[in-house]
Scaffold this motif. Structure first.
Motif, short mmCIF file in Angstrom:
data_model
loop_
_atom_site.label_atom_id
_atom_site.label_comp_id
_atom_site.label_asym_id
_atom_site.label_seq_id
_atom_site.Cartn_x
_atom_site.Cartn_y
_atom_site.Cartn_z
N ALA A 6 0.83 -1.21 0.00
CA ALA A 6 0.00 0.00 0.00
C ALA A 6 0.86 1.25 0.00
O ALA A 6 0.66 2.18 0.78
CB ALA A 6 -0.96 0.01 1.20
N PHE A 7 1.86 1.25 -0.90
CA PHE A 7 2.80 2.36 -1.00
C PHE A 7 2.62 3.07 -2.34
O PHE A 7 1.80 2.67 -3.17
CB PHE A 7 4.24 1.83 -0.86
CG PHE A 7 4.65 0.86 -1.94
CD1 PHE A 7 5.54 1.23 -2.93
CD2 PHE A 7 4.15 -0.44 -1.97
CE1 PHE A 7 5.92 0.33 -3.92
CE2 PHE A 7 4.52 -1.34 -2.96
CZ PHE A 7 5.40 -0.94 -3.94
N GLY A 8 3.38 4.13 -2.56
CA GLY A 8 3.36 4.83 -3.83
C GLY A 8 4.52 4.38 -4.70
O GLY A 8 5.60 4.09 -4.18
N LEU A 9 4.31 4.30 -6.00
CA LEU A 9 5.39 3.95 -6.92
C LEU A 9 5.33 4.92 -8.09
O LEU A 9 4.26 5.19 -8.63
CB LEU A 9 5.25 2.51 -7.41
CG LEU A 9 6.51 1.90 -8.03
CD1 LEU A 9 7.59 1.68 -6.98
CD2 LEU A 9 6.20 0.58 -8.72
N ALA A 10 6.50 5.46 -8.46
CA ALA A 10 6.56 6.43 -9.54
C ALA A 10 7.84 6.23 -10.34
O ALA A 10 8.88 5.91 -9.77
CB ALA A 10 6.50 7.85 -8.98
N ALA A 11 7.75 6.41 -11.66
CA ALA A 11 8.91 6.32 -12.54
C ALA A 11 9.22 7.70 -13.09
O ALA A 11 8.34 8.37 -13.63
CB ALA A 11 8.65 5.35 -13.67
N MET A 12 10.48 8.11 -12.93
CA MET A 12 10.87 9.43 -13.39
C MET A 12 12.38 9.49 -13.57
O MET A 12 13.13 8.95 -12.75
CB MET A 12 10.43 10.49 -12.37
CG MET A 12 10.67 11.92 -12.79
SD MET A 12 10.06 13.07 -11.56
CE MET A 12 11.03 12.59 -10.15
N GLY A 13 12.82 10.14 -14.64
CA GLY A 13 14.24 10.32 -14.86
C GLY A 13 15.01 9.02 -14.96
O GLY A 13 16.17 8.95 -14.53
#
Length: 344
Positions: free
Chosen positions: A151-158
């Motif tokens: 129940a965490f956040g996941l983000a793809a960037m750079g």
């Protein structure tokens, strides 16, 4: 004639093609065997020399939505399905190696990364696996996370993947870690100012937003933004109300937050404008949803599934910002919650 062929080929973006495809298919094509053709190919590849990876044209954008994992009737799923908004059709794909609910999943370099979550025993996971749409197959990621998360956040960037907050063995986290594919490892970066799980994370204009979630009681309405260049978090305007198990998606330079829970399961929708640093209420969905999934394709926002009053939903709907209205689209093959939708 060769001259006409080369004139067309100069418009092909060879630099975004996989190295193996270029070597085995393009390079081996007899029609491209002349010195002029090889010179054209070399010039076409120059943008990617030195390791710079070209991205897809922004005008094309994602066309398909992948659904990964989740839970149905309290059973964790390894299911993966594909929704084509243009055809309004569903396709079953190869499932993950193991079930994951409350997972994170993002697209990076044309592949999907399914990270963390909970297994059938309710244990938080520190593993990840990678899906290649070209082969319709999953491979385990060798690197383990610094800490298991659900129940965490996941983000793809750079070119990196960021895992943000979440729950670890009953303990809410403020820590954040990043996976670098070049190094093949996870490493801690700056922590959030607040502990959060069941929050929403989204990338907009080169920054990561962590929105709402639970750090205690009541749910958080706070929003903070991570700048990878400065490796620091800053607070921005809070949401109209605290939320958990909501979703966030970026569209047209703004962030759209749908549903979630705050004592009740909500059908409400609000949008954040970073230029004004302000939130605005929009037209509500037809169903209250929490633990649902959302994704943007073709300038429209799609939401799928989730739960309401402990009933798993299969329904799906799409929001058109031009008319501030929702319409129904074909349902999921079964009701489910705690899955992730990724546009690619």
């Amino acid at each position: 004639p060769e001259a006409e062929l080369l004139a067309v080929m100069r418009h092909v973006r060879f630099a975004v093609m996989a190295a193996g495809f270029l070597r085995e298919t393009v390079g081996a094509w007899p029609a491209l065997g002349s010195a002029e053709a090889k010179d054209m190919l070399f010039n076409a590849m120059l943008p990617s020399v030195g390791g710079t990876k070209l991205v897809q044209r922004s005008g094309i954008g994602p066309r398909l939505i992948y659904f990964v994992g989740g839970a149905s009737e309290d059973e964790e799923l390894r299911t993966v399905e594909l929704y084509d908004p243009q055809a309004a059709s569903w396709t079953q794909l190869t499932g993950m190696a193991g079930p994951r609910a409350f997972l994170g999943c993002v697209a990076l370099e044309g592949k999907l990364y399914a990270v963390g979550g909970e297994d059938t025993e309710g244990q938080s996971l520190d593993t990840a696996e990678v899906y290649d749409p070209q082969t319709n197959g999953w491979q385990p990621l060798a690197a383990k996370m610094v800490t298991e998360r659900a129940a965490f956040g996941l983000a793809a960037m750079g070119g990196k993947i960021y895992a943000i907050g979440g729950m670890v063995d009953g303990s809410i986290q403020e820590s954040v870690e990043a996976y670098d594919p070049q190094l093949g490892s996870w490493a801690l970066v700056a922590s959030m100012s607040e502990k959060r799980f069941a929050h929403a994370s989204v990338v907009l204009d080169g920054k990561i937003y962590a929105i709402g979630g639970l750090g205690g009681v009541p749910p958080l309405d706070t929003v903070e933004v991570y700048d990878p260049q400065a490796d620091s978090w800053q607070q921005v305007a809070s949401m109209p109300q605290g939320l958990l198990f909501h979703t966030a998606a970026a569209m047209g330079g703004k962030i759209y937050v749908t549903g979630g829970s705050n004592q009740d399961t909500l059908d409400s929708v609000c949008v954040y404008d970073p230029q004004a640093d302000a939130w605005t209420q929009l037209a509500s969905m037809s169903n209250g949803r929490r633990g649902h999934a959302s994704a943007v394709v073709g300038g429209k926002l799609y939401v799928f599934g989730g739960s309401n009053a402990d009933v798993d939903l299969s329904t799906a709907e799409v929001y058109d910002p031009a008319s501030d209205s929702w319409v129904q689209v074909p349902s999921l093959t079964s009701g489910r919650n705690s899955m992730v939708a990724v546009a690619l």
